[in-house]
Design a protein around this motif. Structure first.
Motif, PDB file in Angstrom:
ATOM      1  N   SER A 284       0.832  -1.209   0.000  1.00 28.64           N
ATOM      2  CA  SER A 284       0.000   0.000   0.000  1.00 28.64           C
ATOM      3  C   SER A 284       0.864   1.256   0.000  1.00 28.64           C
ATOM      4  O   SER A 284       0.544   2.252  -0.671  1.00 28.64           O
ATOM      5  CB  SER A 284      -0.920  -0.006   1.221  1.00 28.64           C
TER       6      SER A 284
ATOM      7  N   LEU B  19       1.224   4.461  -2.806  1.00 25.52           N
ATOM      8  CA  LEU B  19       1.297   5.883  -2.478  1.00 25.52           C
ATOM      9  C   LEU B  19       2.533   6.503  -3.134  1.00 25.52           C
ATOM     10  O   LEU B  19       2.484   7.620  -3.663  1.00 25.52           O
ATOM     11  CB  LEU B  19       1.356   6.068  -0.964  1.00 25.52           C
TER      12      LEU B  19
ATOM     13  N   GLU C 169      -5.930  14.196  -3.597  1.00 25.25           N
ATOM     14  CA  GLU C 169      -6.044  12.736  -3.677  1.00 25.25           C
ATOM     15  C   GLU C 169      -4.924  12.060  -2.898  1.00 25.25           C
ATOM     16  O   GLU C 169      -5.155  11.085  -2.172  1.00 25.25           O
ATOM     17  CB  GLU C 169      -5.993  12.294  -5.142  1.00 25.25           C
TER      18      GLU C 169
ATOM     19  N   ILE D 163      -5.369   9.490   0.338  1.00 24.10           N
ATOM     20  CA  ILE D 163      -4.801   8.139   0.349  1.00 24.10           C
ATOM     21  C   ILE D 163      -3.853   7.974   1.529  1.00 24.10           C
ATOM     22  O   ILE D 163      -3.850   6.934   2.211  1.00 24.10           O
ATOM     23  CB  ILE D 163      -4.074   7.848  -0.980  1.00 24.10           C
ATOM     24  N   HIS D 164      -3.065   8.999   1.794  1.00 27.01           N
ATOM     25  CA  HIS D 164      -2.130   8.936   2.920  1.00 27.01           C
ATOM     26  C   HIS D 164      -2.869   8.813   4.244  1.00 27.01           C
ATOM     27  O   HIS D 164      -2.487   8.020   5.108  1.00 27.01           O
ATOM     28  CB  HIS D 164      -1.238  10.182   2.931  1.00 27.01           C
TER      29      HIS D 164
END
Length: 242
Positions: free
Chosen positions: A125, A129, A161, A165-166
């Motif tokens: 994941s 990123l 975005e 996501i972070h």
């Protein structure tokens, strides 16, 4: 225009060209460094991570050259209008690119530590990123070198975005750590890596805004939206990006 005036103009163009060429090389190196750092993290490649750490000095050297060249042009040529914006933004963008190089090296350093620990699933994941932050860096440097203000604004908008996501990844890793305390050490390093990648997105966004200013001569009036909520999860103003 006299021969003497032609010589002065040509010399001036050469000096501006040196500035642009150095910034292009610097940006290319930073992009390569970041791509290699992400690859080293994904593949647990200690040799490649070591190359990233060792290669940071090349970016620093170009940053020094750009600073010296910009000061030289400002002092000797007293540029105005478009040329002044070109010199000033090159100077500022070089600082942003230098930080991207530093953060890429930080990712590589953390990956070297992770190689000594059991692998955790969340690494994939974090790599995703990283791919998004790398795409932002590539696109914004292309926008700057291509003089494309609209493309720069697209990169600026993508920072939202990246933040989202972070933040989601931060929550995911914290949950994983609470469920299995044995993962606390490797996951802590992943949190720092994720923060480095989020900060790279911020620097790419800064370059986007400077690129827009250089091309249009207008500063963006609206403040960009930040969607990173990790500080509220920890009760801290932000965790260390190193």
């Amino acid at each position: 225009m006299t021969i003497g005036e032609q010589h002065i103009v040509k010399s001036y163009d050469v000096e501006l060209g040196k500035l642009g060429d150095a910034l292009a090389r610097m940006g290319g190196l930073a992009e390569t460094q970041l791509a290699s750092a992400i690859q080293a993290l994904e593949n647990r490649d200690g040799e490649l991570a070591g190359e990233v750490v060792g290669g940071d000095s090349r970016i620093d050297s170009l940053d020094t050259f750009i600073n010296e060249q910009a000061i030289k042009v400002l002092a000797l040529r007293a540029p105005v209008a478009d040329d002044l914006r070109t010199v000033v933004t090159a100077l500022k963008i070089a600082g942003e690119v230098e930080r991207i190089g530093d953060l890429a090296a930080n990712v590589a350093k953390r990956s070297l530590v992770l190689n000594q620990l059991p692998p955790v699933a969340q690494t994939r994941s974090v790599s995703r990123l990283g791919r998004l932050s790398l795409a932002m860096v590539k696109d914004v440097l292309d926008a700057y070198l291509g003089g494309d203000a609209e493309r720069a604004l697209v990169v600026r908008d993508r920072d939202q975005e990246l933040d989202e996501i972070h933040s989601a990844l931060f929550r995911e890793i914290l949950t994983y750590m609470m469920e299995d305390p044995r993962t606390i050490t490797p996951c802590s390093h992943l949190l720092f890596i994720a923060k480095n990648l989020e900060r790279i997105g911020d620097h790419a966004t800064n370059i986007a805004e400077m690129t827009h200013f250089r091309i249009t001569g207008k500063a963006l009036s609206e403040e960009r939206i930040k969607c990173d909520t990790t500080a509220s999860l920890t009760g801290m103003p932000g965790h260390d990006e190193l």
